[in-house]
Write a protein that holds these residues in place. Structure first.
Motif, PDB file in Angstrom:
ATOM      1  N   ALA A 119     125.367  93.034  60.328  1.00  0.00           N
ATOM      2  CA  ALA A 119     124.704  92.064  59.465  1.00  0.00           C
ATOM      3  C   ALA A 119     125.734  91.216  58.735  1.00  0.00           C
ATOM      4  N   VAL A 120     125.381  89.981  58.457  1.00  0.00           N
ATOM      5  CA  VAL A 120     126.228  89.062  57.725  1.00  0.00           C
ATOM      6  C   VAL A 120     125.545  88.727  56.405  1.00  0.00           C
ATOM      7  N   ILE A 121     126.286  88.848  55.294  1.00  0.00           N
ATOM      8  CA  ILE A 121     125.739  88.509  53.983  1.00  0.00           C
ATOM      9  C   ILE A 121     126.085  87.061  53.683  1.00  0.00           C
ATOM     10  N   LYS A 122     125.076  86.247  53.394  1.00  0.00           N
ATOM     11  CA  LYS A 122     125.295  84.845  53.092  1.00  0.00           C
ATOM     12  C   LYS A 122     124.598  84.476  51.791  1.00  0.00           C
ATOM     13  N   GLY A 123     124.956  83.298  51.273  1.00  0.00           N
ATOM     14  CA  GLY A 123     124.215  82.739  50.156  1.00  0.00           C
ATOM     15  C   GLY A 123     124.790  83.071  48.803  1.00  0.00           C
ATOM     16  N   LYS A 124     126.052  82.717  48.563  1.00  0.00           N
ATOM     17  CA  LYS A 124     126.647  83.026  47.272  1.00  0.00           C
ATOM     18  C   LYS A 124     126.066  82.169  46.162  1.00  0.00           C
ATOM     19  N   GLN A 125     125.605  80.965  46.517  1.00  0.00           N
ATOM     20  CA  GLN A 125     125.004  80.101  45.517  1.00  0.00           C
ATOM     21  C   GLN A 125     123.534  80.472  45.353  1.00  0.00           C
ATOM     22  N   LEU A 126     123.286  81.422  44.455  1.00  0.00           N
ATOM     23  CA  LEU A 126     121.930  81.918  44.286  1.00  0.00           C
ATOM     24  C   LEU A 126     121.107  80.962  43.447  1.00  0.00           C
ATOM     25  N   GLU A 179     112.171  84.923  66.155  1.00  0.00           N
ATOM     26  CA  GLU A 179     112.996  85.025  64.948  1.00  0.00           C
ATOM     27  C   GLU A 179     112.216  85.692  63.832  1.00  0.00           C
ATOM     28  N   LEU A 180     112.898  86.558  63.096  1.00  0.00           N
ATOM     29  CA  LEU A 180     112.284  87.294  61.984  1.00  0.00           C
ATOM     30  C   LEU A 180     112.872  86.826  60.661  1.00  0.00           C
ATOM     31  N   HIS A 181     112.007  86.707  59.651  1.00  0.00           N
ATOM     32  CA  HIS A 181     112.430  86.425  58.279  1.00  0.00           C
ATOM     33  C   HIS A 181     111.678  87.371  57.353  1.00  0.00           C
ATOM     34  N   TYR A 182     112.416  88.322  56.755  1.00  0.00           N
ATOM     35  CA  TYR A 182     111.831  89.287  55.825  1.00  0.00           C
ATOM     36  C   TYR A 182     112.377  89.001  54.428  1.00  0.00           C
ATOM     37  N   ILE A 183     111.519  88.485  53.555  1.00  0.00           N
ATOM     38  CA  ILE A 183     111.899  88.186  52.188  1.00  0.00           C
ATOM     39  C   ILE A 183     111.727  89.457  51.362  1.00  0.00           C
ATOM     40  N   VAL A 184     112.833  90.027  50.900  1.00  0.00           N
ATOM     41  CA  VAL A 184     112.761  91.320  50.225  1.00  0.00           C
ATOM     42  C   VAL A 184     113.886  91.434  49.198  1.00  0.00           C
ATOM     43  N   PHE A 205     118.105  94.034  67.843  1.00  0.00           N
ATOM     44  CA  PHE A 205     118.025  92.648  67.386  1.00  0.00           C
ATOM     45  C   PHE A 205     119.421  92.046  67.296  1.00  0.00           C
ATOM     46  N   LYS A 206     119.495  90.721  67.432  1.00  0.00           N
ATOM     47  CA  LYS A 206     120.769  90.002  67.390  1.00  0.00           C
ATOM     48  C   LYS A 206     120.758  89.014  66.228  1.00  0.00           C
ATOM     49  N   LYS A 207     121.928  88.444  65.964  1.00  0.00           N
ATOM     50  CA  LYS A 207     122.096  87.393  64.943  1.00  0.00           C
ATOM     51  C   LYS A 207     121.495  87.819  63.607  1.00  0.00           C
ATOM     52  N   ILE A 208     121.811  89.012  63.182  1.00  0.00           N
ATOM     53  CA  ILE A 208     121.257  89.573  61.943  1.00  0.00           C
ATOM     54  C   ILE A 208     122.050  89.052  60.749  1.00  0.00           C
ATOM     55  N   GLU A 209     121.351  88.527  59.768  1.00  0.00           N
ATOM     56  CA  GLU A 209     121.979  88.031  58.552  1.00  0.00           C
ATOM     57  C   GLU A 209     121.156  88.461  57.345  1.00  0.00           C
ATOM     58  N   CYS A 210     121.820  88.642  56.215  1.00  0.00           N
ATOM     59  CA  CYS A 210     121.146  88.885  54.940  1.00  0.00           C
ATOM     60  C   CYS A 210     121.499  87.722  54.025  1.00  0.00           C
ATOM     61  N   GLU A 270     122.729  92.663  39.604  1.00  0.00           N
ATOM     62  CA  GLU A 270     122.722  93.304  40.920  1.00  0.00           C
ATOM     63  C   GLU A 270     121.387  93.156  41.653  1.00  0.00           C
ATOM     64  N   LEU A 271     120.330  92.721  40.971  1.00  0.00           N
ATOM     65  CA  LEU A 271     119.019  92.591  41.603  1.00  0.00           C
ATOM     66  C   LEU A 271     118.858  91.197  42.197  1.00  0.00           C
ATOM     67  N   ILE A 272     118.814  91.158  43.507  1.00  0.00           N
ATOM     68  CA  ILE A 272     118.799  89.893  44.246  1.00  0.00           C
ATOM     69  C   ILE A 272     117.708  89.948  45.313  1.00  0.00           C
ATOM     70  N   GLU A 273     117.138  88.793  45.593  1.00  0.00           N
ATOM     71  CA  GLU A 273     116.162  88.675  46.679  1.00  0.00           C
ATOM     72  C   GLU A 273     116.867  88.073  47.894  1.00  0.00           C
ATOM     73  N   PHE A 274     116.572  88.633  49.055  1.00  0.00           N
ATOM     74  CA  PHE A 274     117.229  88.225  50.290  1.00  0.00           C
ATOM     75  C   PHE A 274     116.207  87.776  51.325  1.00  0.00           C
ATOM     76  N   ASP A 275     116.694  86.951  52.240  1.00  0.00           N
ATOM     77  CA  ASP A 275     115.981  86.654  53.474  1.00  0.00           C
ATOM     78  C   ASP A 275     116.741  87.369  54.583  1.00  0.00           C
ATOM     79  N   VAL A 276     116.164  88.448  55.088  1.00  0.00           N
ATOM     80  CA  VAL A 276     116.795  89.201  56.186  1.00  0.00           C
ATOM     81  C   VAL A 276     116.338  88.562  57.495  1.00  0.00           C
ATOM     82  N   VAL A 277     117.296  88.013  58.206  1.00  0.00           N
ATOM     83  CA  VAL A 277     117.007  87.222  59.405  1.00  0.00           C
ATOM     84  C   VAL A 277     117.516  87.966  60.642  1.00  0.00           C
ATOM     85  N   ALA A 278     116.738  87.915  61.717  1.00  0.00           N
ATOM     86  CA  ALA A 278     117.168  88.520  62.972  1.00  0.00           C
ATOM     87  C   ALA A 278     116.461  87.838  64.131  1.00  0.00           C
ATOM     88  N   GLN A 279     117.044  87.977  65.307  1.00  0.00           N
ATOM     89  CA  GLN A 279     116.454  87.399  66.499  1.00  0.00           C
ATOM     90  C   GLN A 279     116.266  88.479  67.567  1.00  0.00           C
TER      91      GLN A 279
END
Length: 412
Positions: free
Chosen positions: A3-10, A355-360, A385-390, A401-410
């Motif tokens: 998995a790749v963590i992205k999105g530093k600009q929250l 493509e999957l998008h799980y907002i969690v 699954f491939k191309k997994i990103e958080c 430390e409490l953040i909402e993510f879009d977990v993406v996968a193909q």
């Protein structure tokens, strides 16, 4: 796990004024869906214009499926909560001008019956400490209005459905409930006289007008809302999907049954607290009532989700200096075992390249961080699954430390 963590600009704000339709706008039909969630879902669906079939395995208030239908797609969603199924079906239904006008006439007739007070009021719902929810004046009005709506409309008619949605909005506005926290709470003692001096008939009329303005805008696509357990999507829906956009329950012990119980009791979806607890136990992430007590003796099945990271977190939670540590560890374990079942059973319903998008969001228990996004990513990687990103979306509250993510996968 790749998995790749992205999105530093929250995104720091949760008060977007963006609104794309009266049905799915900032407050929705029942003020249950935050504005940022609506915006994220809309952006995802617009950016996937070629997706033919879109699936939301956790219906909620029907945001995803309705947005999909408005953009000409086929949207399908499911849920185990009968009230949410009813609400989503109402939001995605097509309403004729005749039905809308008939609803206006039924609204006037119902309010006249309430004004005359010559009808038998409906029974007050069996909500514990109901006097904490509504003042006597508000409760009397709601009981009369509930009875009047049933008298002036036919069973299963569009008119009854639309008026009951307006009734749900009204009962919350006239209540002592507050939604300025993560979960529902009550206003302070100085505000307990909600309803005093308020024109409650006007409140209901305004909500009917709002609902009808949205009902007049029918989606051009198709929407299907079905009852079923999201742990096994294969048994719930048919066919293949190109895109999955959803926001599953978070592992934060927030009971959606607790949040929805005023609507569910007033509309007859719940009869007593025991039923509420049973329904919460069947839902992923439920911990209210009987669900909490059952977690004490619950043990993980042999085919549970096996993860070194999860095992370490469970051990930390279970061994803290707190009598509830073991129960909460079981709660977290059951949550991820349920989601593991969900992901396993989802794959047969995915088209190649879907493509999957799980907002969690992640969560904390006694200082132990539960990285839900990373555990989702680990499950998806195991399943192929491939191309997994958080992708980090926003901070959820003042805790950094409490953040909402879009977990993406193909899918393959």
């Amino acid at each position: 796990m790749s998995a790749v963590i992205k999105g530093k600009q929250l995104r720091q704000r949760s008060d977007y004024t963006y609104k794309f339709n009266a049905k799915t706008g900032r407050h929705g039909w029942l003020r249950l869906t935050p504005a940022y969630s609506l915006k994220i879902v809309e952006e995802l669906i617009v950016s996937h214009g070629q997706s033919r079939r879109i699936f939301d395995p956790f219906c909620g208030t029907g945001t995803t499926v309705l947005s999909a239908a408005y953009h000409g797609h086929e949207g399908v969603t499911a849920d185990i909560n009968p009230f949410l199924i009813w609400l989503a079906q109402a939001k995605t239904a097509h309403y004729s001008l005749r039905q809308i006008e008939a609803t206006r006439e039924a609204c006037a007739a119902a309010l006249e019956l309430v004004r005359l007070q010559n009808i038998e009021p409906a029974l007050a719902p069996p909500i514990h400490n109901i006097e904490r929810w509504w003042s006597p004046r508000s409760l009397d009005f709601l009981r009369l209005l509930r009875s009047a709506i049933l008298l002036v409309t036919d069973v299963h008619s569009a008119e009854r459905t639309l008026l009951l949605i307006a009734f749900c909005r009204s009962l919350i506005q006239l209540s002592n409930a507050a939604f300025n926290h993560q979960s529902m709470s009550f206003k302070d003692n100085s505000q307990l006289d909600i309803g005093f001096g308020v024109d409650m008939a006007a409140v209901f009329y305004e909500h009917v007008s709002f609902i009808l303005s949205g009902a007049s805008e029918n989606p051009i696509g198709e929407a299907l809302v079905v009852f079923g357990d999201s742990r096994n999507p294969t048994d719930v829906v048919d066919g293949l999907f190109n895109l999955v956009v959803t926001s599953p329950p978070y592992a934060n012990r927030m009971s959606y049954i607790r949040e929805l119980r005023p609507y569910m009791y007033w509309l007859g979806f719940l009869i007593n607290g025991r039923d509420a607890g049973e329904l919460d136990w069947t839902a992923i992430g439920g911990t209210w009532g009987v669900a909490t007590s059952r977690l004490t003796d619950w043990t993980r099945p042999t085919d549970c989700f096996k993860s070194v990271h999860l095992s370490k977190v469970l051990e930390q939670i279970a061994h803290v200096d707190n009598k509830n540590g073991l129960v909460l560890a079981n709660y977290v374990a059951k949550y991820f075992d349920d989601m593991w079942n969900h992901f396993q059973c989802l794959t047969p319903r995915l088209d190649q390249g879907a493509e999957l998008h799980y907002i969690v969001g992640n969560s904390t228990f006694y200082g132990s961080l539960v990285s839900t996004e990373l555990l989702y990513a680990e499950m998806l990687a195991i399943l192929g699954f491939k191309k997994i990103e958080c992708r980090a979306i926003r901070k959820r509250n003042s805790k950094k430390e409490l953040i909402e993510f879009d977990v993406v996968a193909q899918w393959q």
